[in-house]
Scaffold this active site. Structure first.
Site, PDB file in Angstrom:
ATOM      1  N   SER A 140       0.939  -1.149   0.003  1.00  0.00           N
ATOM      2  CA  SER A 140       0.060   0.104   0.052  1.00  0.00           C
ATOM      3  C   SER A 140       0.821   1.286  -0.133  1.00  0.00           C
ATOM      4  O   SER A 140       1.693   1.324   0.951  1.00  0.00           O
ATOM      5  CB  SER A 140      -0.816  -0.004   1.285  1.00  0.00           C
ATOM      6  OG  SER A 140      -1.794   1.114   1.399  1.00  0.00           O
ATOM      7  N   LYS A 166      -0.997  -1.046  -4.427  1.00  0.00           N
ATOM      8  CA  LYS A 166      -2.236  -0.209  -3.967  1.00  0.00           C
ATOM      9  C   LYS A 166      -1.908   1.157  -3.932  1.00  0.00           C
ATOM     10  O   LYS A 166      -0.929   1.529  -3.079  1.00  0.00           O
ATOM     11  CB  LYS A 166      -2.922  -0.931  -2.846  1.00  0.00           C
ATOM     12  CG  LYS A 166      -3.678   0.041  -1.950  1.00  0.00           C
ATOM     13  CD  LYS A 166      -4.634  -0.800  -1.024  1.00  0.00           C
ATOM     14  CE  LYS A 166      -4.938   0.062   0.223  1.00  0.00           C
ATOM     15  NZ  LYS A 166      -5.508  -0.690   1.275  1.00  0.00           N
ATOM     16  N   LEU A 167      -2.510   2.263  -4.481  1.00  0.00           N
ATOM     17  CA  LEU A 167      -2.337   3.505  -4.339  1.00  0.00           C
ATOM     18  C   LEU A 167      -3.371   4.173  -3.389  1.00  0.00           C
ATOM     19  O   LEU A 167      -4.605   4.147  -3.684  1.00  0.00           O
ATOM     20  CB  LEU A 167      -2.116   4.130  -5.640  1.00  0.00           C
ATOM     21  CG  LEU A 167      -1.116   3.733  -6.859  1.00  0.00           C
ATOM     22  CD1 LEU A 167      -1.221   4.644  -8.252  1.00  0.00           C
ATOM     23  CD2 LEU A 167       0.186   3.779  -6.108  1.00  0.00           C
ATOM     24  N   LYS A 168      -3.030   4.867  -2.535  1.00  0.00           N
ATOM     25  CA  LYS A 168      -3.914   5.778  -1.787  1.00  0.00           C
ATOM     26  C   LYS A 168      -4.403   6.954  -2.667  1.00  0.00           C
ATOM     27  O   LYS A 168      -3.345   7.617  -3.004  1.00  0.00           O
ATOM     28  CB  LYS A 168      -3.525   6.222  -0.504  1.00  0.00           C
ATOM     29  CG  LYS A 168      -2.949   5.107   0.582  1.00  0.00           C
ATOM     30  CD  LYS A 168      -4.439   4.569   1.277  1.00  0.00           C
ATOM     31  CE  LYS A 168      -4.104   3.674   2.141  1.00  0.00           C
ATOM     32  NZ  LYS A 168      -5.490   3.345   2.659  1.00  0.00           N
ATOM     33  N   ASP A 194      -7.181   3.090  -3.168  1.00  0.00           N
ATOM     34  CA  ASP A 194      -7.805   3.128  -2.074  1.00  0.00           C
ATOM     35  C   ASP A 194      -8.072   4.776  -1.486  1.00  0.00           C
ATOM     36  O   ASP A 194      -7.276   5.503  -1.321  1.00  0.00           O
ATOM     37  CB  ASP A 194      -7.229   2.535  -0.665  1.00  0.00           C
ATOM     38  CG  ASP A 194      -7.905   2.459   0.560  1.00  0.00           C
ATOM     39  OD1 ASP A 194      -8.999   2.729   0.488  1.00  0.00           O
ATOM     40  OD2 ASP A 194      -7.446   1.934   1.609  1.00  0.00           O
ATOM     41  N   ASN A 196     -10.434   5.682   1.173  1.00  0.00           N
ATOM     42  CA  ASN A 196     -10.438   5.555   2.619  1.00  0.00           C
ATOM     43  C   ASN A 196     -11.638   6.788   2.655  1.00  0.00           C
ATOM     44  O   ASN A 196     -11.446   8.026   3.536  1.00  0.00           O
ATOM     45  CB  ASN A 196      -9.318   6.061   3.499  1.00  0.00           C
ATOM     46  CG  ASN A 196      -8.333   5.262   3.723  1.00  0.00           C
ATOM     47  OD1 ASN A 196      -7.326   4.911   3.044  1.00  0.00           O
ATOM     48  ND2 ASN A 196      -8.767   4.092   4.491  1.00  0.00           N
ATOM     49  N   GLU A 219     -11.197   1.054  -3.674  1.00  0.00           N
ATOM     50  CA  GLU A 219     -11.613   0.602  -2.174  1.00  0.00           C
ATOM     51  C   GLU A 219     -12.303   1.745  -1.639  1.00  0.00           C
ATOM     52  O   GLU A 219     -11.534   2.804  -1.560  1.00  0.00           O
ATOM     53  CB  GLU A 219     -10.161   0.091  -1.452  1.00  0.00           C
ATOM     54  CG  GLU A 219     -10.269  -0.458  -0.180  1.00  0.00           C
ATOM     55  CD  GLU A 219      -9.004  -0.816   0.388  1.00  0.00           C
ATOM     56  OE1 GLU A 219      -7.943  -1.125  -0.504  1.00  0.00           O
ATOM     57  OE2 GLU A 219      -8.866  -0.848   1.692  1.00  0.00           O
ATOM     58  N   ASP A 244     -14.161  -1.650   2.520  1.00  0.00           N
ATOM     59  CA  ASP A 244     -13.130  -1.762   3.614  1.00  0.00           C
ATOM     60  C   ASP A 244     -13.894  -1.211   4.747  1.00  0.00           C
ATOM     61  O   ASP A 244     -14.723  -2.158   5.574  1.00  0.00           O
ATOM     62  CB  ASP A 244     -12.069  -1.259   3.422  1.00  0.00           C
ATOM     63  CG  ASP A 244     -10.950  -0.858   4.646  1.00  0.00           C
ATOM     64  OD1 ASP A 244     -11.252  -1.674   5.669  1.00  0.00           O
ATOM     65  OD2 ASP A 244      -9.718  -0.278   4.249  1.00  0.00           O
ATOM     66  N   LYS A 268     -10.350  -7.306   7.175  1.00  0.00           N
ATOM     67  CA  LYS A 268      -9.495  -6.892   8.183  1.00  0.00           C
ATOM     68  C   LYS A 268      -9.866  -7.614   9.806  1.00  0.00           C
ATOM     69  O   LYS A 268     -10.995  -6.960   9.941  1.00  0.00           O
ATOM     70  CB  LYS A 268      -9.322  -5.363   8.439  1.00  0.00           C
ATOM     71  CG  LYS A 268      -8.593  -4.830   7.446  1.00  0.00           C
ATOM     72  CD  LYS A 268      -8.329  -3.228   7.534  1.00  0.00           C
ATOM     73  CE  LYS A 268      -7.966  -2.511   6.441  1.00  0.00           C
ATOM     74  NZ  LYS A 268      -8.016  -0.998   6.540  1.00  0.00           N
ATOM     75  N   GLY A 296      -4.519  -4.809   5.711  1.00  0.00           N
ATOM     76  CA  GLY A 296      -3.653  -4.434   6.870  1.00  0.00           C
ATOM     77  C   GLY A 296      -3.522  -3.163   7.616  1.00  0.00           C
ATOM     78  O   GLY A 296      -4.383  -2.273   7.031  1.00  0.00           O
TER      79      GLY A 296
HETATM   80  O1  SMG Z   1      -0.701  -2.594   6.803  1.00  0.00           O
HETATM   81  O2  SMG Z   1       0.231  -2.555   4.738  1.00  0.00           O
HETATM   82  C1  SMG Z   1      -0.695  -2.066   5.669  1.00  0.00           C
HETATM   83  C2  SMG Z   1      -1.454  -0.870   5.511  1.00  0.00           C
HETATM   84  C3  SMG Z   1      -2.639  -0.851   4.517  1.00  0.00           C
HETATM   85  O3  SMG Z   1      -3.173   1.107   3.504  1.00  0.00           O
HETATM   86  C4  SMG Z   1      -3.445   0.159   4.391  1.00  0.00           C
HETATM   87  N1  SMG Z   1      -4.372   0.303   5.322  1.00  0.00           N
HETATM   88  O4  SMG Z   1      -7.825   1.668   4.619  1.00  0.00           O
HETATM   89  O5  SMG Z   1      -6.676  -0.158   4.012  1.00  0.00           O
HETATM   90  C5  SMG Z   1      -6.507   0.849   4.418  1.00  0.00           C
HETATM   91  C6  SMG Z   1      -5.272   1.297   5.192  1.00  0.00           C
HETATM   92  C7  SMG Z   1      -5.618   1.981   6.681  1.00  0.00           C
HETATM   93  C8  SMG Z   1      -4.382   1.678   7.520  1.00  0.00           C
HETATM   94  S1  SMG Z   1      -4.008   3.397   7.889  1.00  0.00           S
HETATM   95  C9  SMG Z   1      -3.708   3.329   9.523  1.00  0.00           C
HETATM   96 MG    MG Z   2      -8.747   0.441   3.038  1.00  0.00          MG
END
Ligand code: SMG
Ligand code: MG
Length: 374
Positions: A140, A166-168, A194, A196, A219, A244, A268, A296
């Site tokens: 990520s 995976k790109l935020k 993703d 969020n 996502e 998610d 998760k 994760g």
């Molecule tokens: O553990 O590799 C990891 C992080 C993966 O991007 C990741 N998690 O929304 O999926 C998600 C984010 C939430 C974590 S931000 C604390």
């Molecule tokens: Mg996510």
């Protein structure tokens, strides 16, 4: 069956190797909360179990946060685990009357399950029904100040062997960064995004522009509670919809599938109340032909071990956010997980994870508290 004889909370602080930016915050360190239980079994043996609470220090990813979890565990969960007939499989039922607070419940259930499996000499992978001994490793990648820096980061991860990127994304950092990364990596490397929960349904025409990049999935573009709106957005996009934050239980997963809000689910365990509920969601999704993958939460080696085993179940058909420990930490609190040929090994030792190294635990710990058992 077991009786809890001691419960200790450990608050840790681990610096990140580089800042991790999502649409909701910049993280430069991970404040982790570990639950350690001492469980006495019917044969008189006392075994230690470890759980990791995935909550962040603030209610930014989820309503729960680490200190709220600590209070809930002490005041409302532990009193329900009194007696000598505790088993991991009944923890969920015992805690059911406490609403929500799933990350707190998950951490406690994980510690109890770890103790139970160690006592039985059985690995979590075997218990959960793992079918492979290594899982593909995705990474990520956070939001960067410039597209150039993002491309450098992505190139570095590909060189390390990560098999999926995976790109935020967030408003203002979406179409062009994704276009640039797709151009860099070519059409064959799996790519997903993703948000969020950073968009609203009004952004549908904009988000549709992502369709041209052949993404595996998008996502959680919309709010946690926007199940119906995710279904509406899914009808307007070619990119498969993945949820998610919106999926906090097996019931929510069933609803999302029935509504057409999720073609893919990020599982998760912490978000859904524990690894046993995570397995139930895997089963529901599999029965409905819905792909799942393991998310994760920047876990230490304790939670990372559990995720690697979960991701070895047959319905986990997409690579998870299960990267090597050094993607986040220079030094982990367990033996580090390493990436080998794009994969992470599934732990086969008794229990869920290795116990944290006592010296590393002491070095990272900022607070510790023994909870009264009443
Ligand atoms: O553990 O590799 C990891 C992080 C993966 O991007 C990741 N998690 O929304 O999926 C998600 C984010 C939430 C974590 S931000 C604390
Ligand atoms: Mg996510």
């Amino acid at each position: 069956m077991m009786q809890l004889r001691g419960v200790r909370l450990h608050w840790l602080k681990l610096p990140l190797v580089r800042p991790f930016t999502t649409s909701f915050k910049v993280q430069t360190e991970r404040e982790a909360l570990l639950v350690e239980v001492a469980a006495e079994f019917d044969d008189g043996r006392t075994v230690t179990g470890w759980g990791e609470c995935v909550a962040l220090p603030d209610p930014s990813y989820s309503p729960e946060y680490a200190d709220s979890c600590a209070v809930v565990i002490e005041r409302f969960l532990l009193p329900r685990l009194r007696g000598d007939d505790v088993t991991a499989e009944t923890v969920g039922h015992r805690l059911h009357r406490v609403k929500g607070n799933r990350m707190a419940k998950a951490a406690l259930e994980m510690a109890v399950l770890d103790a139970q499996l160690r006592h039985a000499g059985r690995s979590f992978a075997s218990y959960a029904g793992a079918v492979v001994d290594r899982v593909p490793s995705g990474v990520s990648v956070g939001i960067h100040d410039s597209v150039g820096e993002l491309l450098d980061a992505v190139s570095g991860y590909l060189a390390e062997g990560y098999v999926r990127i995976k790109l935020k994304i967030q408003p203002g950092f979406d179409i062009e960064p994704v276009r640039a990364v797709r151009k860099l990596i070519g059409d064959d490397v799996p790519l997903q995004v993703d948000a969020n929960a950073a968009y609203t349904l009004v952004d549908a025409p904009h988000l549709r522009r992502l369709d041209e990049f052949g993404l595996l999935l998008i996502e959680q573009p919309l709010g946690d509670e926007d199940m119906r709106q995710h279904a509406a957005l899914a009808r307007q996009m070619a990119t498969p919809m993945c949820l998610d934050e919106s999926i906090d239980s097996a019931e929510a997963a069933a609803d999302a599938i029935a509504l057409g809000a999720a073609a893919v689910i990020n599982i998760k365990a912490g978000r859904v109340g524990g690894y046993l509920e995570a397995i139930r969601i895997h089963d529901i999704a599999r029965a409905n032909g819905i792909a799942v993958w393991c998310g994760g939460m920047l876990e230490t080696g304790v939670g990372r071990a559990a995720n690697a085993a979960l991701a070895a179940l047959p319905g986990f058909t997409l690579p998870g956010d299960i990267s090597a420990s050094d993607r986040f930490y220079r030094e982990d609190i367990t033996e580090p997980f390493v990436i080998d040929d794009g994969h992470i090994a599934v732990p086969q030792t008794p229990g869920i994870s290795a116990a944290p190294d006592p010296d590393r635990l002491a070095a990272c710990r900022v607070a510790v508290r023994d909870l009264p058992l009443g």
